[in-house]
Design a protein around this motif. Structure first.
Motif, PDB file in Angstrom:
ATOM      1  N   LEU A 236       0.865  -1.127   0.025  1.00 33.74           N
ATOM      2  CA  LEU A 236      -0.131  -0.113   0.031  1.00 33.74           C
ATOM      3  C   LEU A 236       0.853   1.145  -0.041  1.00 33.74           C
ATOM      4  N   TYR A 237       2.005   1.182   0.895  1.00 35.88           N
ATOM      5  CA  TYR A 237       2.716   2.407   0.560  1.00 35.88           C
ATOM      6  C   TYR A 237       3.554   2.730  -0.428  1.00 35.88           C
ATOM      7  N   ASN A 238       3.733   1.696  -1.083  1.00 41.05           N
ATOM      8  CA  ASN A 238       4.540   1.932  -2.627  1.00 41.05           C
ATOM      9  C   ASN A 238       3.233   2.305  -3.604  1.00 41.05           C
ATOM     10  N   ASP A 329      -7.847  -8.796  -4.644  1.00 42.42           N
ATOM     11  CA  ASP A 329      -7.815  -9.565  -5.769  1.00 42.42           C
ATOM     12  C   ASP A 329      -7.909 -11.281  -5.764  1.00 42.42           C
ATOM     13  N   MET A 330      -7.115 -11.479  -4.581  1.00 42.84           N
ATOM     14  CA  MET A 330      -7.207 -12.806  -4.143  1.00 42.84           C
ATOM     15  C   MET A 330      -8.424 -13.238  -3.313  1.00 42.84           C
ATOM     16  N   VAL A 342      -1.685  -5.340  -6.774  1.00 43.96           N
ATOM     17  CA  VAL A 342      -1.673  -6.098  -7.945  1.00 43.96           C
ATOM     18  C   VAL A 342      -2.213  -5.244  -8.996  1.00 43.96           C
ATOM     19  N   THR A 343      -3.699  -5.288  -8.924  1.00 45.14           N
ATOM     20  CA  THR A 343      -4.315  -4.700  -9.924  1.00 45.14           C
ATOM     21  C   THR A 343      -4.626  -3.291  -9.828  1.00 45.14           C
ATOM     22  N   GLY A 344      -4.418  -2.646  -8.676  1.00 46.74           N
ATOM     23  CA  GLY A 344      -4.661  -1.155  -8.461  1.00 46.74           C
ATOM     24  C   GLY A 344      -5.990  -1.066  -7.910  1.00 46.74           C
ATOM     25  N   GLU A 345      -7.057  -1.903  -7.941  1.00 49.86           N
ATOM     26  CA  GLU A 345      -8.436  -1.918  -7.717  1.00 49.86           C
ATOM     27  C   GLU A 345      -8.334  -1.392  -6.196  1.00 49.86           C
ATOM     28  N   GLY A 346      -9.072  -0.429  -6.073  1.00 54.84           N
ATOM     29  CA  GLY A 346      -9.514   0.037  -4.578  1.00 54.84           C
ATOM     30  C   GLY A 346      -8.525   1.153  -4.051  1.00 54.84           C
ATOM     31  N   ILE A 347      -7.512   1.225  -4.841  1.00 51.72           N
ATOM     32  CA  ILE A 347      -6.456   2.301  -4.000  1.00 51.72           C
ATOM     33  C   ILE A 347      -6.966   3.614  -4.110  1.00 51.72           C
ATOM     34  N   ASN A 352      -9.200   8.248  -0.996  1.00 50.94           N
ATOM     35  CA  ASN A 352     -10.232   9.125  -0.717  1.00 50.94           C
ATOM     36  C   ASN A 352     -10.796   8.974   0.800  1.00 50.94           C
ATOM     37  N   ALA A 353     -10.640   7.718   1.304  1.00 53.82           N
ATOM     38  CA  ALA A 353     -11.082   7.526   2.583  1.00 53.82           C
ATOM     39  C   ALA A 353     -10.066   8.363   3.633  1.00 53.82           C
ATOM     40  N   ILE A 354      -8.680   8.172   3.264  1.00 50.28           N
ATOM     41  CA  ILE A 354      -7.927   8.780   4.072  1.00 50.28           C
ATOM     42  C   ILE A 354      -7.873  10.530   3.943  1.00 50.28           C
TER      43      ILE A 354
END
Length: 436
Positions: A236-238, A329-330, A342-347, A352-354
């Motif tokens: 997540l950091y990356n 994704d898993m 991996v997919t970037g989904e939800g980032i 936005n939540a942060i």
């Protein structure tokens, strides 16, 4: 602490002291143009204020230092309101040093931090809120912070303060009419304008409410990523930094100490920390890393606690805690806040939540100017408190009401700098950068 004066000639480098194509050295004070004339190859007499004059600057022995453009300002013009000039020279460090030395030998002393803006304030070129905005623009870390500071520089707070001051003066005048007449000679019964005062207090409250938001965008927040080992913190950091800063491995305990970096999340500057995984460690190095992680968690503005997929959530909830799940994704998560590195989904949802948690529930009104100074906040709160005290003192007599209204005006004057102590001014301007 700096001790400022006005009138005597001063100079300072207004651009960074580093090799560059151009550098700007500014000077201000009584007779400063006559002091530069012996060092300059072109005649400056009779020049119109704002003129740019090409020529060569030399040292006191007549040796040429550099080819320059000299901008001159007569008294009453320019940044400080004093007689002034600006030298645009080549950004060579030896050139900058030589010109500075020549100016010093000509009788122009090096300025203190913030001394140019101090003089602009003292000569009425700007009020104190506008002067503060100068340094806020220079130190702005985001576009939003810079935009807010520019609004203050154009006088948004001053105009609001003048409007409120007129209202309070009108109320005070109506009170003093009562005090000017004897008890039997009052022309008409006076009623305290509660609704009008309440409206002013509400508006002051709206201005005060902008402080937290403005500070967030200008000074930023500390965000700590925490969780058990292999929870996905480093991934997540990356993802938040959009670069590979943290080592990502299936081996537990990869992060032994915290790492940190600056980031901008939806316009909010944050100091982002990736921390050692929280577990019962055996090695002394990992134990120390976990201890440091817990210390960061205690001090953070927001803790983003990362849970590994379907890991059982045992971490306590809190106002400073945001929980997210990794490996979307898993695990096929379709509810709650989750992401996949991996997919970037939800980032984007996590970002936005942060941002929403950092901003909190307070939504400052766009109808009032925004403030970014504790000094301004204190003056506004003191003004509102004095107005409330004025209404509360109604049973004690109009003379006491008038006293509190005068106190409100005094606090409002402190906001714009109409009334302020030399100690406050020196403390404020000494925090500015050189050349401002």
């Amino acid at each position: 602490m700096a001790h400022y004066s006005t009138g005597d000639p001063i100079y300072a480098l207004a651009t960074p002291y580093a090799p560059s194509a151009l550098a700007v050295i500014r000077a201000s004070g009584d007779g400063v143009i006559s002091l530069i004339q012996p060092l300059f190859s072109s005649d400056l007499s009779g020049r119109v204020s704002g003129s740019a004059v090409h020529g060569y600057i030399s040292d006191k022995d007549g040796r040429r230092i550099d080819e320059i453009m000299l901008l001159i300002y007569s008294s009453g013009h320019g940044y400080t309101g004093e007689e002034a000039f600006e030298i645009m020279c080549h950004g060579s460090l030896p050139v900058i040093r030589s010109i500075s030395r020549a100016l010093g030998e000509a009788g122009i002393r090096e300025a203190e931090r913030g001394e140019f803006t101090y003089r602009a304030f003292m000569h009425g070129r700007m009020d104190l809120t506008e002067a503060e905005a100068v340094e806020e623009i220079v130190s702005a870390r985001t576009e939003r912070a810079g935009s807010d500071a520019l609004e203050r520089l154009t006088g948004s707070i001053r105009r609001e303060a003048e409007s409120i001051k007129d209202e309070i003066l009108d109320i005070l005048a109506s009170v003093e009419v009562q005090l000017d007449y004897g008890e039997d000679d009052v022309p008409e019964e006076w009623v305290f304008p509660s609704e009008r005062v309440s409206r002013i207090v509400r508006r002051l409250g709206m201005i005060a409410a902008t402080y937290s938001s403005s500070r967030l965008y200008s000074h930023g927040a500390t965000v700590v990523l925490a969780g058990r080992t292999n929870a996905g913190k480093s991934s997540l950091y990356n993802s938040l930094l959009k670069e590979n800063r943290a080592i990502v491995s299936s081996e537990e305990g990869t992060t032994r100490d915290y790492i940190e970096a600056d980031a901008e999340l939806l316009g909010i500057p944050v100091r982002l920390f990736d921390t050692a995984g929280l577990r019962d460690a055996d090695g002394d190095v990992e134990k120390e890393g976990i201890r440091r992680s817990k210390s960061l968690i205690d001090e953070a503005d927001l803790v983003v606690y990362v849970l590994d997929g379907m890991e059982e959530d045992r971490y306590p909830d809190g106002e400073r805690t945001l929980k997210v799940r990794s490996k979307r994704d898993m695990t096929g998560l379709d509810s709650g806040l989750s992401f996949s590195s991996v997919t970037g989904e939800g980032i984007d949802l996590v970002v936005n939540a942060i941002a929403e948690r950092l901003k909190g529930d307070d939504m400052p009104s766009l109808e009032v100017p925004r403030i970014d100074s504790k000094r301004q906040l204190d003056a506004i709160k003191e003004t509102a408190a004095a107005l409330r005290d004025a209404e509360a003192a109604l049973m004690m007599g109009e003379d006491v009401v008038a006293m509190y209204l005068q106190s409100a005006l005094s606090s409002l004057s402190a906001l714009t700098g109409e009334v302020t102590s030399e100690d406050v001014l020196e403390r404020l301007f000494s925090s500015f950068c050189l050349g401002k």
